[in-house]
Design a protein around this motif. Structure first.
Motif, mmCIF file in Angstrom:
data_model
loop_
_atom_site.group_PDB
_atom_site.id
_atom_site.type_symbol
_atom_site.label_atom_id
_atom_site.label_comp_id
_atom_site.label_asym_id
_atom_site.label_seq_id
_atom_site.Cartn_x
_atom_site.Cartn_y
_atom_site.Cartn_z
ATOM 1 N N ASP A 90 0.823 -1.206 0.000
ATOM 2 C CA ASP A 90 0.000 0.000 0.000
ATOM 3 C C ASP A 90 0.857 1.256 0.000
ATOM 4 O OD1 ASP A 90 -2.297 -1.425 -0.031
ATOM 5 O OD2 ASP A 90 -2.613 -1.382 2.130
ATOM 6 N N ARG A 91 1.864 1.222 0.850
ATOM 7 C CA ARG A 91 2.699 2.416 0.987
ATOM 8 C C ARG A 91 3.472 2.696 -0.302
ATOM 9 N NH1 ARG A 91 4.018 5.199 5.698
ATOM 10 N NH2 ARG A 91 5.933 6.439 5.565
ATOM 11 N N LEU A 92 3.988 1.640 -0.880
ATOM 12 C CA LEU A 92 4.735 1.827 -2.123
ATOM 13 C C LEU A 92 3.816 2.256 -3.262
ATOM 14 C CD1 LEU A 92 7.331 1.759 -3.682
ATOM 15 C CD2 LEU A 92 7.115 -0.720 -3.925
ATOM 16 N N SER A 93 2.597 1.730 -3.272
ATOM 17 C CA SER A 93 1.642 2.141 -4.304
ATOM 18 C C SER A 93 1.342 3.634 -4.189
ATOM 19 C CB SER A 93 0.341 1.347 -4.171
ATOM 20 O OG SER A 93 0.604 -0.032 -4.332
ATOM 21 N N PHE A 94 1.117 4.053 -2.962
ATOM 22 C CA PHE A 94 0.891 5.466 -2.677
ATOM 23 C C PHE A 94 2.062 6.302 -3.197
ATOM 24 C CE2 PHE A 94 1.183 9.297 -0.273
ATOM 25 C CZ PHE A 94 -0.070 9.627 0.204
ATOM 26 N N LEU A 95 3.243 5.868 -2.814
ATOM 27 C CA LEU A 95 4.458 6.585 -3.194
ATOM 28 C C LEU A 95 4.562 6.731 -4.721
ATOM 29 C CD1 LEU A 95 7.909 5.536 -1.620
ATOM 30 C CD2 LEU A 95 7.687 6.822 -3.727
ATOM 31 N N ARG A 96 4.369 5.618 -5.404
ATOM 32 C CA ARG A 96 4.542 5.641 -6.861
ATOM 33 C C ARG A 96 3.467 6.473 -7.544
ATOM 34 N NH1 ARG A 96 9.375 4.618 -8.646
ATOM 35 N NH2 ARG A 96 8.708 3.562 -10.538
ATOM 36 N N ARG A 97 2.275 6.404 -7.011
ATOM 37 C CA ARG A 97 1.191 7.184 -7.614
ATOM 38 C C ARG A 97 1.473 8.673 -7.440
ATOM 39 N NH1 ARG A 97 -2.586 8.561 -10.286
ATOM 40 N NH2 ARG A 97 -4.669 9.244 -9.619
ATOM 41 N N ALA A 98 1.924 9.048 -6.251
ATOM 42 C CA ALA A 98 2.261 10.446 -6.014
ATOM 43 C C ALA A 98 3.402 10.880 -6.933
ATOM 44 C CB ALA A 98 2.649 10.646 -4.553
ATOM 45 N N ARG A 99 4.386 10.009 -7.105
ATOM 46 C CA ARG A 99 5.493 10.331 -8.009
ATOM 47 C C ARG A 99 4.981 10.496 -9.432
ATOM 48 N NH1 ARG A 99 8.971 12.476 -8.054
ATOM 49 N NH2 ARG A 99 10.590 11.302 -9.075
ATOM 50 N N ASP A 100 4.072 9.620 -9.823
ATOM 51 C CA ASP A 100 3.485 9.722 -11.160
ATOM 52 C C ASP A 100 2.786 11.061 -11.344
ATOM 53 O OD1 ASP A 100 4.372 7.327 -12.051
ATOM 54 O OD2 ASP A 100 2.460 6.280 -11.891
ATOM 55 N N LEU A 101 2.200 11.554 -10.265
ATOM 56 C CA LEU A 101 1.504 12.838 -10.354
ATOM 57 C C LEU A 101 2.488 13.998 -10.266
ATOM 58 C CD1 LEU A 101 -1.727 12.197 -8.291
ATOM 59 C CD2 LEU A 101 -1.568 12.689 -10.731
ATOM 60 N N GLY A 102 3.755 13.684 -10.166
ATOM 61 C CA GLY A 102 4.769 14.734 -10.241
ATOM 62 C C GLY A 102 5.233 15.293 -8.910
ATOM 63 N N PHE A 103 4.725 14.754 -7.816
ATOM 64 C CA PHE A 103 5.244 15.188 -6.525
ATOM 65 C C PHE A 103 6.698 14.746 -6.408
ATOM 66 C CE2 PHE A 103 0.677 14.961 -5.761
ATOM 67 C CZ PHE A 103 0.447 16.083 -4.991
#
Lengths: 164, 164
Positions: free
Chosen positions: A65-78
């Motif tokens: 879950d945490r890694l999914s969150f991380l990657r999604r946020a990175r995908d959004l450019g954070f």
DNA sequence: CTTGACCTTGTAGTTACTACAGGGCGTATC
DNA sequence: GATACGCCCTGTAGTAACTACAAGGTCAAG
């Protein structure tokens, strides 16, 4: 790929909270194993349990879950600093979520600025490309457009794009 | 700033082709001195003459022009490899400028792709930000949008973890 | 002579990873 | 049991394009 040859942990068809090897987690989140280890080293992912004499990392659902969150946020450019802040906030479940909103809005603003810059840039490049007559270099308008001073000295202090 | 205290070389009000210190060139082009030295080290700017016991770099108009070209190309988003190619082309004045056009067009394409990506991203973020009701973190829609599976992780709720 | 802005070289840090090198482990097959 | 193979481990170094020191030399003014 993963989950059909002689693998050590559960495959991806197994229950979602079953322990996973780093390779499984990598496949499940679209992240390279090296990147996952790197996230752990810089403190973005908690160090998982190690199993057996091989000292292999064993991940559970919370890591997924945490890694999914991380990657999604990175995908959004954070960037990672923002992601770190968001993750910290997400862990404080009884806090006000205003801080989350602040980070997200700041990022949205940054994206909108970047979009504006890029739009200007596109117009300029279109003009530059449109001017090329495919002659020799010494009459090429692209070069000229890029270096107005190379033909006659001219300077103005405009510097804006890049570095953001 | 530069050009009014006890400076060694000509100030910026002097003729444009007068010798300049690295500091003057820095101010004239909006580039840090360290960056100029770095451009020299990686071969993007020719090494200038050195003057006096101080071994100071002394720049002329050709350096100013070349650096202006370089910075402008960077502003337009060309990376250094592309800039190097453009500079090499600009040096070969009797060549066809089709090659220049190819580089510029490729870059224009890249910018247009980037614009499209960023636009999608902006819409997504706008949606995410717009859903925030400013409640507590454990019901924050932003966090939820970033990781639908995460909020339930320690809360006993069970649902299947999705993954695309 | 002192001050202080400017210059010199060289090295290390930044961001967010990626790519090895060199070795250990686990399972299947011969 | 031996071998093969795929996966895992740690650690280091590399990428782009600079940026930030550190430690010292030089120049002109007061």
């Amino acid at each position: 790929m993963s989950g059909q040859s002689h693998r050590k942990f559960e495959s991806m068809d197994a229950p979602a909270d079953a322990p996973r090897s780093i390779g499984d987690l990598a496949v499940a989140t679209g992240t390279k194993a090296e990147t996952i280890r790197w996230y752990e080293r810089v403190g973005l992912l908690p160090a998982p349990a190690r199993q057996g004499r091989g000292n292999y990392r064993t991940y559970g659902k919370e890591h997924l879950d945490r890694l999914s969150f991380l990657r999604r946020a990175r995908d959004l450019g954070f960037n990672l600093e923002q992601v770190r802040a968001l993750l910290d906030l997400a862990d404080q479940k009884d806090q006000d979520c205003a801080a989350v909103s602040v980070i997200a809005r700041a990022h949205l603003d940054a994206i909108e600025r970047k979009l504006a810059d890029l739009t200007v840039l596109r117009e300029e490049l279109r003009r530059v490309v449109g001017q090329c007559q495919h002659g020799r270099i010494d009459e090429c308008r692209i070069i000229e457009a890029l270096a107005p001073g190379m033909k006659e000295a001219r300077q103005s202090g405009r510097r804006s794009a890049r570095r953001g």
